[in-house]
Scaffold this motif. Structure first.
Motif, PDB file in Angstrom:
ATOM      1  N   GLU A  11       5.308   8.493   1.735  1.00 63.78           N
ATOM      2  CA  GLU A  11       4.743   7.872   0.537  1.00 63.78           C
ATOM      3  C   GLU A  11       4.158   8.944  -0.375  1.00 63.78           C
ATOM      4  O   GLU A  11       3.571   9.921   0.092  1.00 63.78           O
ATOM      5  N   LYS A  12       4.342   8.758  -1.666  1.00 66.47           N
ATOM      6  CA  LYS A  12       3.702   9.629  -2.655  1.00 66.47           C
ATOM      7  C   LYS A  12       3.089   8.741  -3.732  1.00 66.47           C
ATOM      8  O   LYS A  12       3.806   8.010  -4.419  1.00 66.47           O
ATOM      9  N   GLU A  13       1.776   8.780  -3.830  1.00 61.49           N
ATOM     10  CA  GLU A  13       1.043   8.004  -4.848  1.00 61.49           C
ATOM     11  C   GLU A  13       1.454   6.534  -4.827  1.00 61.49           C
ATOM     12  O   GLU A  13       1.701   5.920  -5.868  1.00 61.49           O
ATOM     13  N   GLY A  14       1.563   5.980  -3.608  1.00 58.25           N
ATOM     14  CA  GLY A  14       1.874   4.568  -3.453  1.00 58.25           C
ATOM     15  C   GLY A  14       3.345   4.216  -3.503  1.00 58.25           C
ATOM     16  O   GLY A  14       3.721   3.067  -3.285  1.00 58.25           O
ATOM     17  N   LYS A  15       4.199   5.197  -3.756  1.00 56.98           N
ATOM     18  CA  LYS A  15       5.647   4.971  -3.842  1.00 56.98           C
ATOM     19  C   LYS A  15       6.324   5.494  -2.579  1.00 56.98           C
ATOM     20  O   LYS A  15       6.081   6.629  -2.161  1.00 56.98           O
ATOM     21  N   TYR A  52      13.869  13.528  -4.685  1.00 55.89           N
ATOM     22  CA  TYR A  52      12.914  14.185  -3.788  1.00 55.89           C
ATOM     23  C   TYR A  52      13.609  15.002  -2.704  1.00 55.89           C
ATOM     24  O   TYR A  52      12.960  15.448  -1.749  1.00 55.89           O
ATOM     25  N   GLU A  78      -0.117  15.588  -0.961  1.00 54.55           N
ATOM     26  CA  GLU A  78       0.728  14.957  -1.971  1.00 54.55           C
ATOM     27  C   GLU A  78       1.633  13.909  -1.342  1.00 54.55           C
ATOM     28  O   GLU A  78       1.753  12.805  -1.834  1.00 54.55           O
ATOM     29  N   PHE A  79       2.261  14.256  -0.217  1.00 55.31           N
ATOM     30  CA  PHE A  79       3.114  13.326   0.516  1.00 55.31           C
ATOM     31  C   PHE A  79       2.408  12.880   1.787  1.00 55.31           C
ATOM     32  O   PHE A  79       1.789  13.692   2.471  1.00 55.31           O
TER      33      PHE A  79
END
Length: 199
Positions: A52-56, A106, A1-2
């Motif tokens: 990063e998580k899903e490009g963020k 987060y 996920e991360f």
């Protein structure tokens, strides 16, 4: 996920966003911008991290190489006014962590610990002695009229109370060296920090 990885020039705008949302009470002169982050990546690419998580980008950390600090300094002095160019020592045997930020939504997930651990792995790869940080005493501002920074450190050591920054850093394996007075321009931390190291 991360995903934790080295920062790239394409990340600097999002890193600036993380910085702005992590330190709302820090004086503007001490807030890192995209230009600072870009220079850090240029000067010491191995020492700059993001999560990063899903490009963020949800967290970032900045460092430079140095010798063990023998004298007290301010945050701006220590970091070459945030640029690190003139304080980076290519053959320095310590990694100095100048910044670590996790977006508020987060926090509590152990991301800062993961970044400290990742930095330790980089130290091993580069054959460095370990990490140095100036931990922000976030809770000290509320009690600075009642106790010295040394007394605050002792209260944390005996678990009289906790500090939202220093307590996790201690749990991550950092050990105290000495308090730093008037290190950072942030009333929430009582303008102080604690110099710490993790071998």
């Amino acid at each position: 996920e991360f995903v934790i990885r080295n920062a790239t020039p394409e990340d600097v705008i999002q890193m600036e966003y993380v910085q702005a949302h992590c330190y709302p009470t820090l004086h503007q002169s001490e807030i890192l911008t995209r230009d600072h982050f870009a220079n850090h990546i240029k000067v010491f690419p191995e020492g700059q991290l993001v999560i990063e998580k899903e490009g963020k980008i949800v967290a970032s950390a900045s460092t430079f190489r140095c010798d063990f600090p023998k004298h007290d300094s301010t945050f701006l002095e220590e970091t070459d006014n945030l640029w690190i160019t003139n304080v980076q020592k290519p053959n320095g045997d310590w990694m100095y962590g100048i910044d670590m930020g996790v977006l508020p939504e987060y926090r509590g997930l152990g991301l800062s610990t993961e970044m400290y651990n990742a930095r330790n792995e980089i130290c091993k790869q580069l054959k460095l002695k370990g990490q140095i940080i100036a931990g922000m005493t976030i809770g000290y501002g509320k009690v600075k009229d009642k106790m010295t920074i040394e007394e605050y450190c002792y209260a944390l050591e005996i678990n009289k109370f906790t500090d939202s920054t220093i307590t996790p850093q201690r749990k991550a394996g950092f050990r105290w060296i000495r308090p730093l007075y008037n290190y950072i321009n942030d009333p929430e931390s009582g303008y102080a920090s604690i110099l710490m190291y993790r071998p």
